[in-house]
Design an enzyme around this catalytic site. Structure first.
Site, PDB file in Angstrom:
ATOM      1  N   GLU A   1       0.836  -1.203   0.000  1.00 44.99           N
ATOM      2  CA  GLU A   1       0.000   0.000   0.000  1.00 44.99           C
ATOM      3  C   GLU A   1       0.870   1.252   0.000  1.00 44.99           C
ATOM      4  O   GLU A   1       0.561   2.240  -0.661  1.00 44.99           O
ATOM      5  CB  GLU A   1      -0.916   0.015   1.220  1.00 44.99           C
ATOM      6  CG  GLU A   1      -1.940  -1.095   1.227  1.00 44.99           C
ATOM      7  CD  GLU A   1      -2.765  -1.091   2.496  1.00 44.99           C
ATOM      8  OE1 GLU A   1      -3.978  -0.835   2.394  1.00 44.99           O
ATOM      9  OE2 GLU A   1      -2.197  -1.325   3.583  1.00 44.99           O
TER      10      GLU A   1
ATOM     11  N   TYR B   1     -16.250  25.756  -1.319  1.00 41.74           N
ATOM     12  CA  TYR B   1     -15.967  24.323  -1.347  1.00 41.74           C
ATOM     13  C   TYR B   1     -14.764  24.018  -2.219  1.00 41.74           C
ATOM     14  O   TYR B   1     -14.087  23.013  -2.016  1.00 41.74           O
ATOM     15  CB  TYR B   1     -17.185  23.463  -1.708  1.00 41.74           C
ATOM     16  CG  TYR B   1     -18.055  23.944  -2.824  1.00 41.74           C
ATOM     17  CD1 TYR B   1     -17.741  23.682  -4.132  1.00 41.74           C
ATOM     18  CD2 TYR B   1     -19.225  24.643  -2.557  1.00 41.74           C
ATOM     19  CE1 TYR B   1     -18.555  24.109  -5.166  1.00 41.74           C
ATOM     20  CE2 TYR B   1     -20.053  25.066  -3.572  1.00 41.74           C
ATOM     21  CZ  TYR B   1     -19.709  24.803  -4.879  1.00 41.74           C
ATOM     22  OH  TYR B   1     -20.514  25.227  -5.901  1.00 41.74           O
TER      23      TYR B   1
ATOM     24  N   ILE C   1      -6.485   4.919   8.069  1.00 42.32           N
ATOM     25  CA  ILE C   1      -7.406   5.913   7.525  1.00 42.32           C
ATOM     26  C   ILE C   1      -8.069   6.697   8.662  1.00 42.32           C
ATOM     27  O   ILE C   1      -8.552   7.804   8.444  1.00 42.32           O
ATOM     28  CB  ILE C   1      -8.432   5.309   6.542  1.00 42.32           C
ATOM     29  CG1 ILE C   1      -9.260   4.194   7.170  1.00 42.32           C
ATOM     30  CG2 ILE C   1      -7.726   4.833   5.282  1.00 42.32           C
ATOM     31  CD1 ILE C   1     -10.369   3.642   6.267  1.00 42.32           C
ATOM     32  N   GLU C   2      -8.059   6.149   9.869  1.00 38.56           N
ATOM     33  CA  GLU C   2      -8.530   6.901  11.030  1.00 38.56           C
ATOM     34  C   GLU C   2      -7.678   8.156  11.236  1.00 38.56           C
ATOM     35  O   GLU C   2      -8.201   9.232  11.530  1.00 38.56           O
ATOM     36  CB  GLU C   2      -8.469   6.036  12.292  1.00 38.56           C
ATOM     37  CG  GLU C   2      -9.458   4.888  12.321  1.00 38.56           C
ATOM     38  CD  GLU C   2      -8.954   3.606  11.663  1.00 38.56           C
ATOM     39  OE1 GLU C   2      -9.543   2.548  11.954  1.00 38.56           O
ATOM     40  OE2 GLU C   2      -8.003   3.642  10.852  1.00 38.56           O
TER      41      GLU C   2
ATOM     42  N   LYS D   1     -12.117   3.324   1.692  1.00 31.79           N
ATOM     43  CA  LYS D   1     -10.943   2.636   1.138  1.00 31.79           C
ATOM     44  C   LYS D   1     -11.449   1.459   0.303  1.00 31.79           C
ATOM     45  O   LYS D   1     -11.468   0.307   0.746  1.00 31.79           O
ATOM     46  CB  LYS D   1     -10.044   2.173   2.283  1.00 31.79           C
ATOM     47  CG  LYS D   1      -8.698   1.672   1.843  1.00 31.79           C
ATOM     48  CD  LYS D   1      -7.822   1.395   3.068  1.00 31.79           C
ATOM     49  CE  LYS D   1      -6.472   0.886   2.666  1.00 31.79           C
ATOM     50  NZ  LYS D   1      -5.621   0.632   3.844  1.00 31.79           N
TER      51      LYS D   1
END
Length: 119
Positions: A21, A53, A72-73, A99
């Site tokens: 990864e 935005y 990813i946290e 993910k």
């Protein structure tokens, strides 16, 4: 609380625990919900009373693509905290990090984390 919602934004980045990864990267999809009072912006048709935005997405892209996290946290936490720090009109933020290419043996439709933060 009013919201600005940005959903399904795709980034290619190098987050994950596994060496593959970190080396190969993968697609991440983010959803953002910004809690913000939009009355003045709506009544006055005034961009200075809201949050662009485009600016939020440019800022988020920097965090997602220029950093590397195992979890990813941690990515979600960095995005949430960064948006709250940079955009003072945002009172609450929800960040969802999907993910879709998570390296799992089982078949799945989605893997994501969601964090909600406020002032």
């Amino acid at each position: 609380m009013d919201k600005i919602v940005i959903k399904g934004v795709e980034f290619y980045a190098f987050h994950g625990v596994l060496p593959e990864e970190k080396a190969l990267g993968q697609k991440f999809i983010l959803d953002l919900e910004l809690g913000i009072d939009l009355r003045d912006a709506g009544r006055g048709d005034d961009l200075s009373k809201t949050v662009s935005y485009k600016e939020v997405l440019d800022f988020t892209e920097e965090i997602v693509t220029k950093n590397r996290f195992d979890l990813i946290e941690a990515l979600a936490e960095e995005v949430a905290g960064g948006i709250l720090n940079k955009f003072s009109l945002v009172k609450e933020i929800m960040v969802r990090v999907h993910k879709p290419g998570a390296p799992l043996r089982q078949k799945f439709s989605d893997v994501y984390v969601e964090v909600k933060r406020g002032r």
